[in-house]
Write a protein that holds these residues in place. Structure first.
Motif, PDB file in Angstrom:
ATOM      1  N   PRO A  56      39.597  20.753   7.955  1.00 37.33           N
ATOM      2  CA  PRO A  56      39.129  21.023   6.587  1.00 37.33           C
ATOM      3  C   PRO A  56      38.352  19.835   6.038  1.00 37.33           C
ATOM      4  CG  PRO A  56      41.498  20.638   6.627  1.00 37.33           C
ATOM      5  CD  PRO A  56      41.072  20.721   8.050  1.00 37.33           C
ATOM      6  N   PRO A  57      37.474  20.084   5.058  1.00 36.64           N
ATOM      7  CA  PRO A  57      36.624  19.023   4.502  1.00 36.64           C
ATOM      8  C   PRO A  57      37.400  17.828   3.970  1.00 36.64           C
ATOM      9  CG  PRO A  57      35.852  21.171   3.783  1.00 36.64           C
ATOM     10  CD  PRO A  57      37.154  21.401   4.480  1.00 36.64           C
ATOM     11  N   ARG A  58      38.632  18.038   3.498  1.00 37.07           N
ATOM     12  CA  ARG A  58      39.416  16.910   2.965  1.00 37.07           C
ATOM     13  C   ARG A  58      39.781  15.918   4.070  1.00 37.07           C
ATOM     14  NH1 ARG A  58      42.665  21.312   3.036  1.00 37.07           N
ATOM     15  NH2 ARG A  58      42.084  21.851   0.921  1.00 37.07           N
ATOM     16  N   LEU A  59      39.793  16.390   5.323  1.00 36.66           N
ATOM     17  CA  LEU A  59      40.086  15.514   6.454  1.00 36.66           C
ATOM     18  C   LEU A  59      38.821  15.057   7.173  1.00 36.66           C
ATOM     19  CD1 LEU A  59      43.153  17.272   8.147  1.00 36.66           C
ATOM     20  CD2 LEU A  59      43.157  15.335   6.574  1.00 36.66           C
ATOM     21  N   MET A  60      37.820  15.928   7.196  1.00 37.82           N
ATOM     22  CA  MET A  60      36.590  15.613   7.920  1.00 37.82           C
ATOM     23  C   MET A  60      35.397  16.069   7.093  1.00 37.82           C
ATOM     24  SD  MET A  60      35.357  16.915  11.672  1.00 37.82           S
ATOM     25  CE  MET A  60      33.635  16.761  12.141  1.00 37.82           C
ATOM     26  N   GLU A  61      34.790  15.146   6.413  1.00 36.64           N
ATOM     27  CA  GLU A  61      33.628  15.465   5.586  1.00 36.64           C
ATOM     28  C   GLU A  61      32.387  15.583   6.461  1.00 36.64           C
ATOM     29  OE1 GLU A  61      31.208  13.665   1.711  1.00 36.64           O
ATOM     30  OE2 GLU A  61      32.930  12.612   2.567  1.00 36.64           O
ATOM     31  N   ILE A  62      31.654  16.672   6.297  1.00 36.87           N
ATOM     32  CA  ILE A  62      30.444  16.903   7.089  1.00 36.87           C
ATOM     33  C   ILE A  62      29.277  16.172   6.434  1.00 36.87           C
ATOM     34  CG2 ILE A  62      28.890  18.641   8.049  1.00 36.87           C
ATOM     35  CD1 ILE A  62      31.791  18.777   9.091  1.00 36.87           C
ATOM     36  N   PRO A  63      28.509  15.384   7.192  1.00 36.26           N
ATOM     37  CA  PRO A  63      27.340  14.700   6.617  1.00 36.26           C
ATOM     38  C   PRO A  63      26.380  15.714   5.983  1.00 36.26           C
ATOM     39  CG  PRO A  63      27.793  13.883   8.829  1.00 36.26           C
ATOM     40  CD  PRO A  63      28.684  15.055   8.628  1.00 36.26           C
ATOM     41  N   TYR A 111      37.874   7.905  27.510  1.00 33.72           N
ATOM     42  CA  TYR A 111      38.592   9.168  27.286  1.00 33.72           C
ATOM     43  C   TYR A 111      38.992   9.312  25.826  1.00 33.72           C
ATOM     44  CZ  TYR A 111      42.091  12.860  27.740  1.00 33.72           C
ATOM     45  OH  TYR A 111      42.804  14.017  27.581  1.00 33.72           O
ATOM     46  N   ASN A 112      39.349   8.210  25.180  1.00 29.71           N
ATOM     47  CA  ASN A 112      39.764   8.226  23.778  1.00 29.71           C
ATOM     48  C   ASN A 112      38.588   8.254  22.802  1.00 29.71           C
ATOM     49  OD1 ASN A 112      42.487   8.322  24.229  1.00 29.71           O
ATOM     50  ND2 ASN A 112      42.901   6.184  23.729  1.00 29.71           N
ATOM     51  N   TYR A 113      37.402   8.434  23.301  1.00 24.82           N
ATOM     52  CA  TYR A 113      36.208   8.482  22.446  1.00 24.82           C
ATOM     53  C   TYR A 113      36.334   9.532  21.345  1.00 24.82           C
ATOM     54  CZ  TYR A 113      31.322   9.564  21.245  1.00 24.82           C
ATOM     55  OH  TYR A 113      30.147   9.831  20.573  1.00 24.82           O
ATOM     56  N   SER A 114      36.993  10.647  21.634  1.00 31.58           N
ATOM     57  CA  SER A 114      37.136  11.715  20.639  1.00 31.58           C
ATOM     58  C   SER A 114      38.544  11.778  20.051  1.00 31.58           C
ATOM     59  CB  SER A 114      36.760  13.070  21.248  1.00 31.58           C
ATOM     60  OG  SER A 114      37.478  13.297  22.447  1.00 31.58           O
ATOM     61  N   GLY A 115      39.247  10.647  20.047  1.00 32.16           N
ATOM     62  CA  GLY A 115      40.572  10.592  19.430  1.00 32.16           C
ATOM     63  C   GLY A 115      41.436   9.528  20.055  1.00 32.16           C
ATOM     64  N   PHE A 203      34.800  12.969  13.044  1.00 38.34           N
ATOM     65  CA  PHE A 203      35.847  13.658  13.790  1.00 38.34           C
ATOM     66  C   PHE A 203      36.935  12.674  14.236  1.00 38.34           C
ATOM     67  CE2 PHE A 203      37.810  15.366  17.596  1.00 38.34           C
ATOM     68  CZ  PHE A 203      37.941  16.718  17.338  1.00 38.34           C
ATOM     69  N   ARG A 204      36.527  11.545  14.788  1.00 38.96           N
ATOM     70  CA  ARG A 204      37.466  10.536  15.275  1.00 38.96           C
ATOM     71  C   ARG A 204      38.370  10.015  14.163  1.00 38.96           C
ATOM     72  NH1 ARG A 204      37.468   7.242  19.316  1.00 38.96           N
ATOM     73  NH2 ARG A 204      37.676   5.443  17.941  1.00 38.96           N
ATOM     74  N   HIS A 205      37.833   9.964  12.964  1.00 44.89           N
ATOM     75  CA  HIS A 205      38.593   9.423  11.833  1.00 44.89           C
ATOM     76  C   HIS A 205      39.886  10.211  11.605  1.00 44.89           C
ATOM     77  CE1 HIS A 205      39.169   7.170   8.137  1.00 44.89           C
ATOM     78  NE2 HIS A 205      39.461   8.304   7.544  1.00 44.89           N
ATOM     79  N   VAL A 206      39.864  11.507  11.905  1.00 40.75           N
ATOM     80  CA  VAL A 206      41.050  12.351  11.724  1.00 40.75           C
ATOM     81  C   VAL A 206      42.194  11.888  12.627  1.00 40.75           C
ATOM     82  CG1 VAL A 206      41.944  14.709  11.888  1.00 40.75           C
ATOM     83  CG2 VAL A 206      39.592  14.313  11.096  1.00 40.75           C
ATOM     84  N   TYR A 207      41.836  11.332  13.787  1.00 44.45           N
ATOM     85  CA  TYR A 207      42.849  10.968  14.780  1.00 44.45           C
ATOM     86  C   TYR A 207      43.150   9.478  14.811  1.00 44.45           C
ATOM     87  CZ  TYR A 207      42.056  15.690  16.443  1.00 44.45           C
ATOM     88  OH  TYR A 207      41.947  17.053  16.520  1.00 44.45           O
ATOM     89  N   ARG A 208      42.633   8.730  13.855  1.00 46.56           N
ATOM     90  CA  ARG A 208      42.917   7.297  13.814  1.00 46.56           C
ATOM     91  C   ARG A 208      44.343   7.068  13.356  1.00 46.56           C
ATOM     92  NH1 ARG A 208      37.398   5.622  11.918  1.00 46.56           N
ATOM     93  NH2 ARG A 208      36.336   5.127  13.866  1.00 46.56           N
TER      94      ARG A 208
END
Length: 236
Positions: A56-63, A111-115, A203-208
């Motif tokens: 959702p946008p609250r977790l992942m803001e789309i540019p 491998y962790n590039y996307s999380g 996207f990565r920010h969600v999994y930090r």
């Protein structure tokens, strides 16, 4: 095992499959768009799967400058997804190259590039702490330098985070809810032209994870590696 067996039986018969579990709610356009994506990307071997979910946008803001209906990410997602038989059957469910990955820090980072959580999750799988088909399917994407197609506006909500889900603990469900009324009826499926770095950064920010999570993972890796070394010494 039941998911792997079920998907394999269906996909071997029909050549493709759309997979839903019973804790998912879908937008009315979900099946249409999944079927269209299976047609559009059928011959593109860069694409290993399609998901109907997005954060959702609250977790992942789309540019604001990103105007496409979909984006591409190296991370597979299991909340309402689809794939083809030739991709699915490339999965090494035993992860036979794990020992190579375990000793290669650069490969782990890649491998962790996307999380930041992915290598730790795969390690937990191999050590027997968890039982996840999804992390092994995700690793198949990595092994084949492949991506998953995500919609900008999610077509799926997961209601299994109330404590009833088999692999989900009770969390703040509201933070994960998507407004499915924002989902588009027909998505425009852009051809794959590579990964948009700005999108993946969001996207990565969600999994930090915070410092203490990282410390815990380091300790767990050390324990895992020492256990593996001790086992190898016994075998030799």
């Amino acid at each position: 095992k039941s998911v792997i067996k079920g998907v394999t039986e269906v996909i071997d018969r029909f050549g493709k499959a759309i997979i839903l579990e019973d804790d998912l709610i879908t937008a009315p356009s979900f099946l249409y768009n999944m079927n269209e994506a299976l047609k559009v990307y059928k011959n593109d071997q860069n694409i290993f799967s399609i998901t109907g979910y997005n954060h959702p946008p609250r977790l992942m803001e789309i540019p604001t400058e990103y105007q496409e209906d979909v984006y591409f990410c190296p991370r597979a997602h299991s909340w309402g997804w689809a794939t083809w038989v030739d991709r699915w059957n490339k999965t090494d469910w035993e992860v036979t190259d794990f020992q190579i990955l375990l000793q290669d820090k650069k490969k782990q980072k890649k491998y962790n590039y996307s999380g930041d959580d992915k290598f730790a999750m795969l390690s937990d799988q191999m050590e027997g702490f968890i039982d996840s088909w999804a992390i092994r399917w995700d690793y198949c994407h990595f092994q084949n330098q492949a991506v998953c197609v995500y919609p900008i506006h999610s077509l799926v909500n997961n209601i299994g985070h109330d404590g009833s889900g088999v692999h989900s603990s009770k969390v703040n469900f509201g933070a994960l809810v998507n407004d499915l009324s924002q989902s588009k009826g027909e998505l425009g499926f852009s051809p794959y032209m590579g990964i948009n770095e700005k999108m993946i950064e969001r996207f990565r920010h969600v999994y930090r994870k915070g410092f203490f999570y990282q410390l815990k993972q380091i300790i767990k890796k050390l324990i895992f590696y020492n256990t593996w070394r001790a086992r190898k010494c016994q075998e030799n």
